[in-house]
Design an enzyme around this catalytic site. Sequence first.
Site, PDB file in Angstrom:
ATOM      1  N   ILE A  18       0.836  -1.205   0.000  1.00 14.77           N
ATOM      2  CA  ILE A  18       0.000   0.000   0.000  1.00 14.77           C
ATOM      3  C   ILE A  18       0.876   1.262   0.000  1.00 14.77           C
ATOM      4  O   ILE A  18       0.531   2.270  -0.620  1.00 14.77           O
ATOM      5  CB  ILE A  18      -0.952  -0.007   1.224  1.00 14.77           C
ATOM      6  CG1 ILE A  18      -1.906  -1.210   1.139  1.00 14.77           C
ATOM      7  CG2 ILE A  18      -1.744   1.286   1.314  1.00 14.77           C
ATOM      8  CD1 ILE A  18      -2.703  -1.481   2.413  1.00 14.77           C
ATOM      9  N   TYR A 166      -1.917  -8.057  16.380  1.00 18.48           N
ATOM     10  CA  TYR A 166      -1.701  -6.991  15.373  1.00 18.48           C
ATOM     11  C   TYR A 166      -2.787  -5.917  15.506  1.00 18.48           C
ATOM     12  O   TYR A 166      -2.498  -4.716  15.612  1.00 18.48           O
ATOM     13  CB  TYR A 166      -1.720  -7.615  13.975  1.00 18.48           C
ATOM     14  CG  TYR A 166      -1.949  -6.639  12.845  1.00 18.48           C
ATOM     15  CD1 TYR A 166      -0.899  -5.876  12.317  1.00 18.48           C
ATOM     16  CD2 TYR A 166      -3.226  -6.473  12.283  1.00 18.48           C
ATOM     17  CE1 TYR A 166      -1.121  -4.986  11.279  1.00 18.48           C
ATOM     18  CE2 TYR A 166      -3.448  -5.588  11.245  1.00 18.48           C
ATOM     19  CZ  TYR A 166      -2.394  -4.846  10.744  1.00 18.48           C
ATOM     20  OH  TYR A 166      -2.617  -3.951   9.719  1.00 18.48           O
ATOM     21  N   LYS A 170      -2.633  -1.817  16.689  1.00 20.56           N
ATOM     22  CA  LYS A 170      -3.100  -0.664  15.916  1.00 20.56           C
ATOM     23  C   LYS A 170      -4.037   0.202  16.767  1.00 20.56           C
ATOM     24  O   LYS A 170      -4.026   1.419  16.660  1.00 20.56           O
ATOM     25  CB  LYS A 170      -3.790  -1.125  14.627  1.00 20.56           C
ATOM     26  CG  LYS A 170      -2.825  -1.751  13.599  1.00 20.56           C
ATOM     27  CD  LYS A 170      -1.858  -0.723  13.016  1.00 20.56           C
ATOM     28  CE  LYS A 170      -1.109  -1.269  11.809  1.00 20.56           C
ATOM     29  NZ  LYS A 170      -0.273  -0.266  11.143  1.00 20.56           N
TER      30      LYS A 170
HETATM   31  N1  LIG Z   1      -2.660  -4.995   3.542  1.00 19.83           N
HETATM   32  C1  LIG Z   1      -3.796  -4.768   4.216  1.00 19.83           C
HETATM   33  O1  LIG Z   1      -4.854  -5.403   3.977  1.00 19.83           O
HETATM   34  C2  LIG Z   1      -3.840  -3.702   5.280  1.00 19.83           C
HETATM   35  C3  LIG Z   1      -5.064  -3.415   5.881  1.00 19.83           C
HETATM   36  C4  LIG Z   1      -5.128  -2.407   6.844  1.00 19.83           C
HETATM   37  C5  LIG Z   1      -3.980  -1.731   7.196  1.00 19.83           C
HETATM   38  N2  LIG Z   1      -2.789  -2.040   6.619  1.00 19.83           N
HETATM   39  C6  LIG Z   1      -1.607  -1.275   7.036  1.00 19.83           C
HETATM   40  O2  LIG Z   1      -1.060  -0.629   5.899  1.00 19.83           O
HETATM   41  C7  LIG Z   1       0.357  -0.490   6.065  1.00 19.83           C
HETATM   42  C8  LIG Z   1       1.058  -1.097   4.861  1.00 19.83           C
HETATM   43  O3  LIG Z   1       0.729  -2.468   4.823  1.00 19.83           O
HETATM   44  P1  LIG Z   1       1.051  -3.415   3.577  1.00 19.83           P
HETATM   45  O4  LIG Z   1       0.043  -4.481   3.621  1.00 19.83           O
HETATM   46  O5  LIG Z   1       1.253  -2.594   2.376  1.00 19.83           O
HETATM   47  O6  LIG Z   1       2.419  -4.058   4.091  1.00 19.83           O
HETATM   48  P2  LIG Z   1       3.636  -4.676   3.296  1.00 19.83           P
HETATM   49  O7  LIG Z   1       3.240  -5.034   1.929  1.00 19.83           O
HETATM   50  O8  LIG Z   1       4.201  -5.725   4.146  1.00 19.83           O
HETATM   51  O9  LIG Z   1       4.560  -3.366   3.340  1.00 19.83           O
HETATM   52  C9  LIG Z   1       5.712  -3.403   2.850  1.00 19.83           C
HETATM   53  C10 LIG Z   1       6.490  -2.093   2.988  1.00 19.83           C
HETATM   54  O10 LIG Z   1       6.946  -1.824   4.322  1.00 19.83           O
HETATM   55  C11 LIG Z   1       8.393  -1.985   4.361  1.00 19.83           C
HETATM   56  N3  LIG Z   1       8.734  -2.508   5.681  1.00 19.83           N
HETATM   57  C12 LIG Z   1       8.285  -3.649   6.249  1.00 19.83           C
HETATM   58  N4  LIG Z   1       8.809  -3.785   7.474  1.00 19.83           N
HETATM   59  C13 LIG Z   1       9.608  -2.720   7.692  1.00 19.83           C
HETATM   60  C14 LIG Z   1      10.439  -2.312   8.772  1.00 19.83           C
HETATM   61  N5  LIG Z   1      10.573  -3.027   9.900  1.00 19.83           N
HETATM   62  N6  LIG Z   1      11.118  -1.145   8.660  1.00 19.83           N
HETATM   63  C15 LIG Z   1      11.021  -0.409   7.535  1.00 19.83           C
HETATM   64  N7  LIG Z   1      10.256  -0.747   6.487  1.00 19.83           N
HETATM   65  C16 LIG Z   1       9.563  -1.902   6.560  1.00 19.83           C
HETATM   66  C17 LIG Z   1       8.669  -2.901   3.161  1.00 19.83           C
HETATM   67  O11 LIG Z   1       9.959  -2.826   2.631  1.00 19.83           O
HETATM   68  P3  LIG Z   1      11.099  -3.877   3.091  1.00 19.83           P
HETATM   69  O12 LIG Z   1      10.467  -5.220   3.164  1.00 19.83           O
HETATM   70  O13 LIG Z   1      12.187  -3.745   2.076  1.00 19.83           O
HETATM   71  O14 LIG Z   1      11.495  -3.355   4.413  1.00 19.83           O
HETATM   72  C18 LIG Z   1       7.706  -2.298   2.154  1.00 19.83           C
HETATM   73  O15 LIG Z   1       8.135  -1.059   1.671  1.00 19.83           O
HETATM   74  C19 LIG Z   1       0.702  -1.184   7.385  1.00 19.83           C
HETATM   75  O16 LIG Z   1       0.780  -0.237   8.410  1.00 19.83           O
HETATM   76  C20 LIG Z   1      -0.485  -2.108   7.618  1.00 19.83           C
HETATM   77  O17 LIG Z   1      -0.655  -2.419   8.969  1.00 19.83           O
HETATM   78  C21 LIG Z   1      -2.690  -3.013   5.665  1.00 19.83           C
END
Ligand SMILES: NC(=O)c1ccc[n+]([C@@H]2O[C@H](COP(=O)([O-])OP(=O)(O)OC[C@H]3O[C@@H](n4cnc5c(N)ncnc54)[C@H](OP(=O)(O)O)[C@@H]3O)[C@@H](O)[C@H]2O)c1
Length: 294
Positions: A18, A166, A170
Amino acid sequence: MTNATERTVVITGGTGGIGLQSAMGIARTGARVLVTGRDRGRGEAAQARLIEETGNERVQLVIGDVSSVGGVDALAAALTTRTERIDVLVNNAGYLGNEPSTSEDGLEMHFAVNVLAPWRLAQALLPVLRATGNARIVNITGGDKPAAVDVDNLMAEKGFRGLMTYTHSKSVMESMSMALSRELEPHGVSVNIVFPGRASTNMTRSLSSSGLPGAMKLMLPFFRLFFADDGGKSAAKAARSTIWAATTSDLDGVTGRYFDTNSKETKLHPTAYDPQVQRCILAAIEQATGGGAT
Ligand SMILES: NC(=O)c1ccc[n+]([C@@H]2O[C@H](COP(=O)([O-])OP(=O)(O)OC[C@H]3O[C@@H](n4cnc5c(N)ncnc54)[C@H](OP(=O)(O)O)[C@@H]3O)[C@@H](O)[C@H]2O)c1
């Protein structure tokens, strides 16, 4: 806020999921965009894609891991060598673990990444956020409906429960954000929370049976289907509320609010606004950072 092309926007975890799609939308406004992530290879690929797809050459990559206090401080230092001002900080990097895990500092990992990191990064970047006079912080939440904070379970003291741990982290972040919004308001820095909605990303695709508590395990096939790789389509849709919160003039001077996936203002759970709950969370942060929380 200043004109879009004069803005500098930082998106943690902006190299995938995202965050990458949020960076895409924000880069299209012409702003300078600094995306962060841990892995240089993934980061460079994301940066190249962002520049190519948006035509914005002012997309930069900063490497850093926000899962430890030292990592957050090092990231803040790396960012401040790149820019003297930050108009928007999007705390997007998040953590969802299937197994119990502790950070380098010995903290429960959800607390470390989802609560402590956004707090610490905001504090460490305050001088460059203040420099703009009207900067904004957008903290990204998860979970479904806003839920209660249990101050006796801030670091899963009552037991690790995967997805529920998790979601609770949040809720803790939401309450922390309300306290942070009050603290930073006199500095001309706003703090708002956005729920992006669900998307197929590395985070959701990594969900396994051990990360689902009790009867929720039965829902794994449904989750697998729902979060099947769609080439970033659902992440692009989920990113819309973040892009809106990072760019809209509607939020000028607005702080301490929560916006859902449709960018509609919604109330958080009452515990998020409870000063006593906030004090407990800030005390836990302070203890975890050896008194250096502010
Ligand atoms: N996906 C969903 O359905 C969903 C729903 C509600 C809320 N969210 C929230 O939206 C946000 C993004 O989620 P996402 O699903 O897009 O996650 P994701 O795909 O796992 O996000 C990946 C991004 O975060 C970086 N990252 C991961 N761990 C890190 C760390 N310890 N330090 C620095 N960078 C880090 C990754 O790069 P690297 O791996 O290279 O570090 C990458 O740029 C999160 O806060 C999540 O809780 C997601």
